[in-house]
Design a protein around this motif. Structure first.
Motif: not given
Length: 376
Positions: A344-370
């Motif tokens: 996943v490649a995010c360019s000029s992105c906005v991640l705001k006011n997101n919610t997760a019950y467990l981990h990573g309110g905006a972004l959770y990654t187990e990937s090798w390339k983000v």
């Protein structure tokens, strides 16, 4: 009602064909002719094909068929295909200001088109049709091509398989048909036991969707759309309040699919497991630009991804996109969940006011390339 043979020509203007029954095909009208028209507020109503196809109308050959200002209402192919309209061979035809309502069939509750057919739909409505298998509103088979403009597909159901509103499938041997959909509304269609509440498309059909909306559709996977093994292009498309019972509230993209999305929005969609807005399957490539993902919800305790779930092996490019107020109510990745070997490649992105019950309110990654770059 009518049997039109050979080189006969039939023109029906302001006609009513109702309560007719055929043991085989074409409850109201069977045609093998080269020229037939139904126009000027003609009505085809309550007709039945008992064992064959085309409860209202059946064409057995490459007919010059004109349907304009016609309503097909409550026709049925009891054990066949195409509750209102069915064809047995390739044909080019158009629906112009046609209403297709409350028809029933096994496949294609409203319309069934076989291999090689080209359908053009303008200023028409497919409403409350039912397929006991696939294609509640329309079933498009093999190398058929579909063009739809300024029309509505609503309240249609596929009871046990796929494509509540529209079902499209093709195979490599059938060439590369296309679907062009512009200024269409898909609303309240259902494939609750299958995939693709609004649209199910599998195979090499190239899909272009412009200036269209998907509202309150439901599917077991891909509430608004299910796209697999082809290529698609969306521009100015809205997916709002769709429901994926398991994966992909707004849409699920699967198989060897390539999807390009521009200036579109996914809002208030929900998935029972992962990918409230969109579920991106393995081997899928998605390119998004100037997108809005807002208030989408994923409810599963394993996985998550309120806005987007990217499965192992997928590739996602996000440029100038806004992920806002999305939720993973029992899992991780309120905005995005990136799994396994996904990239996943995010360019000029906005991640705001997101919610997760467990981990990573905006972004959770187990990937090798983000990556998050360029003033994200």
């Amino acid at each position: 009602g009518l049997y039109v043979s050979g080189l006969a020509e039939v023109a029906c203007s302001s006609c009513v064909l109702k309560n007719n029954t055929a043991y085989l095909h074409g409850g109201a009208l069977y045609t093998e002719s080269w020229k037939v028209s139904l126009t000027d507020d003609s009505v085809v109503m309550n007709n039945v094909a008992e064992t064959g196809d085309g409860g209202g109308l059946y064409s057995s050959s490459s007919t010059n068929l004109t349907l304009a200002d016609v309503s097909f209402d409550q026709n049925q192919a009891v054990h066949g295909r195409g509750g209102a309209i069915a064809f047995s061979s390739a044909i080019e035809f158009s629906l112009e200001n046609v209403s297709i309502r409350k028809n029933k069939a096994i496949y294609g509750g409203g319309v069934y088109s076989p291999a090689g057919t080209t359908i053009v739909v303008r200023h028409s409505i497919l409403d409350s049709n039912v397929a006991s298998m696939s294609g509640g509103g329309l079933y498009s088979n093999a190398s058929s091509s579909l063009k739809g403009f300024n029309s509505i597909v609503r309240n249609n159901s596929a009871l046990s398989e796929n494509g509540g509103g529209v079902y499209m499938i093709t195979y490599p041997a059938n060439g590369n048909p296309s679907a062009l959909l512009s200024n269409l509304t898909f609303a309240d269609n259902r494939a609750t036991a299958g995939a693709g509440g609004g649209i199910y498309r599998s195979g090499g059909v190239y899909v272009n969707v412009w200036n269209s909306s998907f509202w309150s559709n439901t599917g077991s996977e891909g509430g608004g759309l299910y796209l697999a093994n082809g290529s698609s292009n969306f521009a100015n498309v809205s997916l709002i309040r769709n429901h994926g019972v398991s994966y992909g509230g707004g849409l699920k993209v699967s198989g060897d699919e390539s999807l390009v999305m521009d200036s579109s929005s996914l809002k208030l969609n929900r998935a029972g497991e992962s990918g409230g807005g969109m579920y991106v399957g393995s081997a899928v490539q998605v390119q998004g630009s100037n997108m809005l993902y807002s208030e989408n919800l994923a409810s599963g305790s394993v996985g998550g991804g309120g806005a987007v779930y990217a499965e192992d092996g997928s590739l996602v490019s996000s440029v100038g996109d806004l992920y806002e107020s999305n939720q993973a109510t029992q899992g991780s990745g309120g905005g995005l969940y990136v799994s396994g070997l996904a990239e996943v490649a995010c360019s000029s992105c906005v991640l705001k006011n997101n919610t997760a019950y467990l981990h990573g309110g905006a972004l959770y990654t187990e990937s090798w390339k983000v990556s998050l770059t360029d003033d994200s």
